[in-house]
Scaffold this motif. Structure first.
Motif, PDB file in Angstrom:
ATOM      1  N   MET A  89      19.229  41.354  43.256  1.00 15.49           N
ATOM      2  CA  MET A  89      19.781  40.779  42.031  1.00 15.49           C
ATOM      3  C   MET A  89      21.060  41.495  41.618  1.00 15.49           C
ATOM      4  O   MET A  89      22.077  40.878  41.309  1.00 15.49           O
ATOM      5  N   LEU A  90      21.036  42.824  41.640  1.00 17.42           N
ATOM      6  CA  LEU A  90      22.222  43.588  41.251  1.00 17.42           C
ATOM      7  C   LEU A  90      23.336  43.465  42.280  1.00 17.42           C
ATOM      8  O   LEU A  90      24.509  43.457  41.917  1.00 17.42           O
ATOM      9  N   ALA A 128      26.871  44.876  42.676  1.00 16.29           N
ATOM     10  CA  ALA A 128      26.527  46.273  42.938  1.00 16.29           C
ATOM     11  C   ALA A 128      26.234  46.505  44.413  1.00 16.29           C
ATOM     12  O   ALA A 128      25.642  45.657  45.079  1.00 16.29           O
ATOM     13  N   ASP A 129      26.659  47.658  44.945  1.00 19.04           N
ATOM     14  CA  ASP A 129      26.332  48.091  46.301  1.00 19.04           C
ATOM     15  C   ASP A 129      25.216  49.130  46.210  1.00 19.04           C
ATOM     16  O   ASP A 129      25.342  50.123  45.507  1.00 19.04           O
ATOM     17  N   THR A 130      24.114  48.941  46.957  1.00 15.98           N
ATOM     18  CA  THR A 130      22.988  49.863  46.857  1.00 15.98           C
ATOM     19  C   THR A 130      23.091  50.982  47.886  1.00 15.98           C
ATOM     20  O   THR A 130      23.540  50.778  49.005  1.00 15.98           O
ATOM     21  N   SER A 183      22.664  52.388  43.487  1.00 15.34           N
ATOM     22  CA  SER A 183      23.780  51.489  43.762  1.00 15.34           C
ATOM     23  C   SER A 183      24.979  51.898  42.937  1.00 15.34           C
ATOM     24  O   SER A 183      24.846  52.509  41.887  1.00 15.34           O
ATOM     25  N   SER A 184      26.147  51.586  43.435  1.00 18.47           N
ATOM     26  CA  SER A 184      27.391  51.857  42.726  1.00 18.47           C
ATOM     27  C   SER A 184      28.116  50.550  42.524  1.00 18.47           C
ATOM     28  O   SER A 184      28.374  49.831  43.472  1.00 18.47           O
ATOM     29  N   ARG A 197      22.606  42.059  31.175  1.00 20.45           N
ATOM     30  CA  ARG A 197      22.580  42.896  29.976  1.00 20.45           C
ATOM     31  C   ARG A 197      22.490  44.378  30.360  1.00 20.45           C
ATOM     32  O   ARG A 197      23.151  45.232  29.774  1.00 20.45           O
ATOM     33  N   PHE A 198      21.676  44.674  31.381  1.00 15.67           N
ATOM     34  CA  PHE A 198      21.548  46.054  31.838  1.00 15.67           C
ATOM     35  C   PHE A 198      22.870  46.591  32.378  1.00 15.67           C
ATOM     36  O   PHE A 198      23.237  47.743  32.117  1.00 15.67           O
ATOM     37  N   LEU A 199      23.595  45.787  33.122  1.00 15.27           N
ATOM     38  CA  LEU A 199      24.890  46.231  33.639  1.00 15.27           C
ATOM     39  C   LEU A 199      25.856  46.541  32.504  1.00 15.27           C
ATOM     40  O   LEU A 199      26.662  47.475  32.604  1.00 15.27           O
TER      41      LEU A 199
END
Length: 208
Positions: A1-2, A7-9, A205-206, A169-171
């Motif tokens: 999802m991220l 996002a890169d994990t 992730s970044s 929302r978390f991001l």
């Protein structure tokens, strides 16, 4: 999802790797398994320390249980560290066992988006909250998505049905944490993939 949201994990295996992160996802799974496997490394107290220092945390299902300050049926977790910090009381498997898992359509405010289905799998019930906890969604008379400060938590699994509202929302919360840490710094996230194994309890992730 991220990853889908940008996002890169990368793998995170030790508590000291949390020091460089602005966000952590504590996922669904089995709360007792997560607590037992994290205990030898002191991982959950390390998460709490980073939370207190400003890191954003998003807990779903078992993650909600581990973030709760109070658990009504805490016997299974007796003797093990939890994270805490979320001023709610939860009950494990409050919506029933595995065979009683279900989907429900929820409106998660104040986004004003159409209601979407989410999955409840052996989900915990939030039995009470305090005035400092913002309720984002309700089901059956109980809160099922809440926010308090840098903590976001849900009883359900939004990722199973592809609902990314809470992830977005978390991001935003993680981006605020990054801004507080250093102006213009990139957002750095950690994501646990299911119940953690002894060699790889967390992955990170970044956000590029």
């Amino acid at each position: 999802m991220l990853v889908r949201l940008g996002a890169d994990t990368v793998a995170v295996r030790r508590p000291e790797q949390l020091e460089e992160l602005d966000g952590l996802v504590v996922p669904g799974g089995e709360s007792t398994a997560i607590a037992r496997l994290a205990a030898p490394m002191g991982l959950l107290p390390a998460v709490r320390a980073r939370l207190d220092a400003g890191m954003a945390v998003f807990g779903t299902c078992a993650g909600l249980i581990l973030l709760s300050d109070r658990i009504a049926d805490a016997e299974a977790l007796a003797g093990f560290d939890r994270i805490g910090g979320l001023d709610v009381t939860t009950r494990r498997n409050g919506y029933g066992r595995q065979l009683e898992s279900f989907e429900a359509t929820l409106e998660i405010g104040p986004d004003r988006e159409p209601p979407r289905p989410v999955a409840f799998i052996r989900a915990p019930v939030i039995e009470d909250t305090t005035s400092g906890v913002e309720v984002l969604a309700w089901y059956g008379g109980h809160p099922v998505a809440v926010r308090q400060g840098r903590i976001l938590a849900a009883s359900f699994h939004p990722e199973i049905t592809g609902d990314d509202r809470l992830h977005r929302r978390f991001l935003q919360m993680a981006a605020s944490a990054a801004a507080a840490r250093a102006e213009g710094a990139p957002v750095r996230l950690a994501v646990a993939r299911g119940a953690p194994g002894p060699k790889s309890p967390l992955s990170g992730s970044s956000l590029r």
